[in-house]
Write a protein that holds these residues in place. Structure first.
Motif, PDB file in Angstrom:
ATOM      1  N   PRO A 405      67.265  51.900 100.322  1.00  0.00           N
ATOM      2  CA  PRO A 405      66.035  51.537  99.635  1.00  0.00           C
ATOM      3  C   PRO A 405      64.956  52.579  99.956  1.00  0.00           C
ATOM      4  O   PRO A 405      64.883  53.076 101.073  1.00  0.00           O
ATOM      5  CB  PRO A 405      65.659  50.186 100.256  1.00  0.00           C
ATOM      6  N   THR A 428      68.750  55.625  92.237  1.00  0.00           N
ATOM      7  CA  THR A 428      70.071  55.208  91.776  1.00  0.00           C
ATOM      8  C   THR A 428      70.756  54.339  92.823  1.00  0.00           C
ATOM      9  O   THR A 428      70.993  54.772  93.933  1.00  0.00           O
ATOM     10  CB  THR A 428      70.952  56.435  91.484  1.00  0.00           C
ATOM     11  N   THR A 432      80.222  53.528  97.360  1.00  0.00           N
ATOM     12  CA  THR A 432      81.530  54.191  97.363  1.00  0.00           C
ATOM     13  C   THR A 432      82.465  53.483  96.382  1.00  0.00           C
ATOM     14  O   THR A 432      83.199  54.123  95.631  1.00  0.00           O
ATOM     15  CB  THR A 432      82.137  54.116  98.784  1.00  0.00           C
TER      16      THR A 432
HETATM   17  O1  PRX Z   1      73.253  49.041 100.639  1.00  0.00           O
HETATM   18  C1  PRX Z   1      73.401  49.867  99.508  1.00  0.00           C
HETATM   19  C2  PRX Z   1      72.942  51.264  99.842  1.00  0.00           C
HETATM   20  O2  PRX Z   1      74.096  51.982 100.224  1.00  0.00           O
HETATM   21  C3  PRX Z   1      75.252  51.141 100.141  1.00  0.00           C
HETATM   22  C4  PRX Z   1      76.433  51.928  99.682  1.00  0.00           C
HETATM   23  O3  PRX Z   1      76.732  52.899 100.632  1.00  0.00           O
HETATM   24  P1  PRX Z   1      77.845  53.952 100.319  1.00  0.00           P
HETATM   25  O4  PRX Z   1      79.075  53.282  99.855  1.00  0.00           O
HETATM   26  O5  PRX Z   1      77.970  54.842 101.504  1.00  0.00           O
HETATM   27  O6  PRX Z   1      77.303  54.808  99.107  1.00  0.00           O
HETATM   28  C5  PRX Z   1      76.081  55.481  99.249  1.00  0.00           C
HETATM   29  C6  PRX Z   1      75.839  56.329  98.042  1.00  0.00           C
HETATM   30  C7  PRX Z   1      76.012  55.642  96.753  1.00  0.00           C
HETATM   31  C8  PRX Z   1      74.858  50.061  99.179  1.00  0.00           C
HETATM   32  O7  PRX Z   1      75.648  48.911  99.355  1.00  0.00           O
HETATM   33  N1  PRX Z   1      72.316  51.922  98.686  1.00  0.00           N
HETATM   34  C9  PRX Z   1      72.857  52.854  97.894  1.00  0.00           C
HETATM   35  N2  PRX Z   1      71.961  53.270  96.981  1.00  0.00           N
HETATM   36  C10 PRX Z   1      70.830  52.581  97.168  1.00  0.00           C
HETATM   37  C11 PRX Z   1      71.056  51.704  98.262  1.00  0.00           C
HETATM   38  N3  PRX Z   1      70.117  50.845  98.683  1.00  0.00           N
HETATM   39  C12 PRX Z   1      68.949  50.854  98.040  1.00  0.00           C
HETATM   40  N4  PRX Z   1      68.642  51.662  97.004  1.00  0.00           N
HETATM   41  C13 PRX Z   1      69.550  52.548  96.544  1.00  0.00           C
HETATM   42  N5  PRX Z   1      69.233  53.356  95.540  1.00  0.00           N
END
Ligand code: PRX
Length: 673
Positions: A405, A428, A432
């Protein structure tokens, strides 16, 4: 999920509603996607057919005959009956028109090194050469898994694309992970081949990376998963700088390459739903899960979102500062941009090395027009003040953020100071597991709202559910579990080797009828808490499982706890996420020791070391608290939430129902004297 996980009523909502900000007119005038009717076209009534528009972005040997084979939910198979190759789509098909176009500018961490340009033609030959080595020297075949443990260098996408060319699955391990973490992934994926590098630069220092391969291979051998060959790229071609080579096992790519140079390896036509890669990520147990992505669904989704959300166009110079070792790099440094024939920057170093002006010097020098980074990087650059970016001449048309966030005031700093109010910003939200963006504004169609990730993208239909599966009304101000009603092409296929865990983790809570063949009965549960505003924009409130998001990197608390519990001195361990001004969160560890063991600074150091050894420096805890006992419920469950409140100096609430309430005060006195 832990036994004392949050419920939707625990999800705190404390941001106020923000104002809309429109994307700059100059952006809108040139954007790829400006037609708002896409949201209507991509209505659930037309599901899944609207996603053919995404598949049309790719070149096929043979077109699909089914858009979505959903005969065995929730194992979604996209674009079945088709034949396609991902490497062909990212490289070969661009040659007629774009062979001299730069695919990657490689920027070394060392500022004096010249920037290297790799054209699509050069990329083509490098990928062919390495595919020939994999196939003819290492014996890699269609369907095999190849583990790649590398830092941010062009050889990383080259190795990935070489696997894709052969129809082999790559499993990339983040370069900063330890040899032990690499071993876990080799073992789980049963890889016989490890691709690595001798070393690389980090904050000006040369790191021996190959020594991690020695640890990984030895560990894998112990559990009966032999690695036959370790293929080693050199950071400086022909100048090996790693730990000693093991005869018959370790091979330098620079020595093999002359034999394979100039050989064309025809791309393998693969079924649309063939698996393309594994990417391990943390969940609620000690074991990372191998998220499996398919070929055509994933690639079409990465390409489409790169085009419509990141607005990548032929003349852009696009720079995503993430690491390819995470999903962001897979989708938005490798597959999406290359599928579009884009020019990207690949940067070896961190955002503030050697100083906080580095990103802006790179942007100025290379004419970067699209900039993509994480809230942590923005927060850390912000500390150095706005005078730094102001010194440089660059002009971004779009800036993206991902991974955590972003606080509204950090968002504003990004927009006004870094973007000078001239760039559209997309926040965005994705994971994963999702392969590509799910929630974001389409920058020329929807206005921005600081702190909100925007609504579902066209064709993505998010919903916030409460504990019982009822929809939490948009605009109610209540938080709940973020779910997506429908599958989409980028969605994961399964967890490698553990389909039951896949079903349980993502669908277990809200699927009421496991026999149902109707996709409507299978909403995807993301594992995040969220709140939907009346306009459908989502505020992501953070993970609701045992995952800590440190600087946008997912760490499983159980993985850290398991590492600490390998020490004989430690009786119990609990890891919590403590708020951090820059990184969003950092792990803090509470441990109790076996009777008779003394708490010493050496032991604390040993606890830190075991975490770094088993996982890597990104998991380094901010504090280790050695306490007499951990707060527990009467049934013996550790109350991590109480510990997290202590770490954050927050109100703890009622502890009288605990089995050992007195320990809370003792811990508080130790941690917050
Ligand atoms: O909690 C959310 C946070 O990152 C998590 C996913 O992490 P990962 O699988 O490592 O991928 C990260 C890159 C896409 C999510 O469950 N998250 C990802 N994007 C956001 C976010 N939290 C808030 N705002 C976002 N834009």
């Amino acid at each position: 999920m832990s036994d004392e996980h949050m419920t939707s009523s625990d999800i705190e909502v404390h941001w106020r509603e923000e104002e809309y900000i429109n994307s700059p007119a100059s952006f809108v005038a040139q954007a790829n996607l400006t037609d708002p009717t896409i949201y209507e076209r991509f209505n659930l009534d037309n599901f899944p057919h609207y996603f053919t528009e995404y598949a049309e972005l790719l070149d096929w040997y043979q077109k699909w005959d089914r858009v979505l084979d959903d005969s065995n939910p929730p194992f979604w198979r996209w674009f079945t009956g088709g034949q396609i190759n991902a490497a062909y789509n990212c490289v070969d098909r661009h040659l007629p028109a774009l062979q001299s176009k730069v695919a990657y500018y490689f920027v070394s961490e060392r500022e004096d090194d010249p920037v290297q340009s790799l054209t699509y033609r050069e990329l083509y030959w490098r990928v062919n050469e390495f595919a020939a080595i994999l196939r003819d020297f290492a014996g890699v075949q269609k369907g095999d898994r190849v583990t790649i443990h590398m830092p941010m260098v062009p050889e990383l996408p080259i190795a990935m694309l070489a696997c894709a060319r052969l129809g082999a699955m790559h499993s990339v391990v983040f370069g900063g992970f330890s040899g032990q973490a690499c071993a876990d992934r080799i073992i789980d994926s049963q890889s016989r081949i490890l691709v690595t590098m001798d070393g690389y630069y980090r904050n000006g220092k040369w790191l021996d990376h190959k020594e991690k391969a020695d640890v990984a291979v030895a560990r894998a051998a112990e559990v009966g998963q032999p690695v036959d060959k370790v293929l080693i790229f050199e950071r400086h071609w022909g100048q090996y700088g790693g730990s000693p080579l093991v005869e018959g096992r370790d091979f330098l790519v620079s020595q093999l390459a002359p034999r394979y140079r100039g050989q064309v390896v025809e791309p393998e036509p693969m079924p649309g739903e063939a698996p393309l890669f594994l990417m391990y990520t943390s969940g609620s147990t000690g074991k990372p899960k191998g998220i499996q992505h398919g070929t055509a669904g994933y690639l079409s989704y990465a390409a489409a979102t790169s085009k419509y959300v990141l607005d990548i166009q032929p003349d852009d110079v696009y720079w995503c500062m993430a690491d390819i070792g995470w999903i962001t790099g897979h989708s938005y440094i490798v597959y999406g941009p290359l599928a579009l024939g884009a020019t990207s920057v690949l940067y070896e170093g961190g955002p503030t090395y050697p100083d906080a002006g580095r990103p802006w010097r790179i942007a100025e020098r290379l004419g970067v027009t699209i900039f993509h980074t994480s809230p942590t990087a923005i927060r850390s650059l912000r500390q150095f003040g706005e005078e730094i970016p102001q010194k440089y001449h660059y002009r971004f048309k779009l800036m993206a953020t991902v991974g955590e966030p972003i606080e509204p005031d950090v968002w504003r700093w990004y927009f006004h100071v870094i973007g000078r109010g001239q760039a559209a910003v997309v926040d965005t939200w994705w994971q994963t597991e999702t392969g590509g963006h799910l929630c974001s504004t389409i920058p020329a169609i929807k206005p921005m709202k600081p702190g909100s990730a925007g609504p579902g993208l066209p064709g993505i239909h998010p919903v916030v559910l409460d504990e019982t599966g009822q929809e939490v009304a948009p605009g109610s101000g209540e938080g709940g579990y973020l779910c997506i009603r429908n599958p989409w092409p980028g969605i994961m296929q399964t967890i490698w080797g553990d389909p039951e865990r896949y079903v349980r983790t993502y669908y277990g809570k809200y699927n009421k009828n496991p026999e149902s063949k109707d996709w409507r009965d299978w909403p995807y549960m993301a594992g995040d808490g969220a709140m939907m505003a009346a306009d459908g924009y989502l505020r992501i409130l953070g993970r609701i499982d045992d995952v800590i998001n440190v600087a946008g990197h997912r760490l499983g608390t159980k993985e850290l706890e398991s590492a600490v519990l390998t020490l004989d001195e430690v009786a119990e361990a609990a890891v919590v996420a403590a708020h951090d001004e820059i990184k969003g969160a950092m792990p803090e560890i509470y441990v109790s020791l076996h009777p008779g063991v003394e708490a010493t600074p050496q032991l604390t150091q040993k606890i830190v070391d075991v975490i770094v050894r088993d996982i890597g420096p990104i998991a380094r805890p901010r504090h280790v608290w050695v306490v007499p006992d951990l707060p527990k419920t009467r049934s013996g469950k550790i109350m991590r939430r109480i510990l997290a409140a202590i770490s954050d100096n927050r109100e703890i609430g009622d502890v009288t129902t605990l089995a050992n309430p007195e320990v809370v005060e003792t811990i508080q006195k130790m941690a917050r004297p």
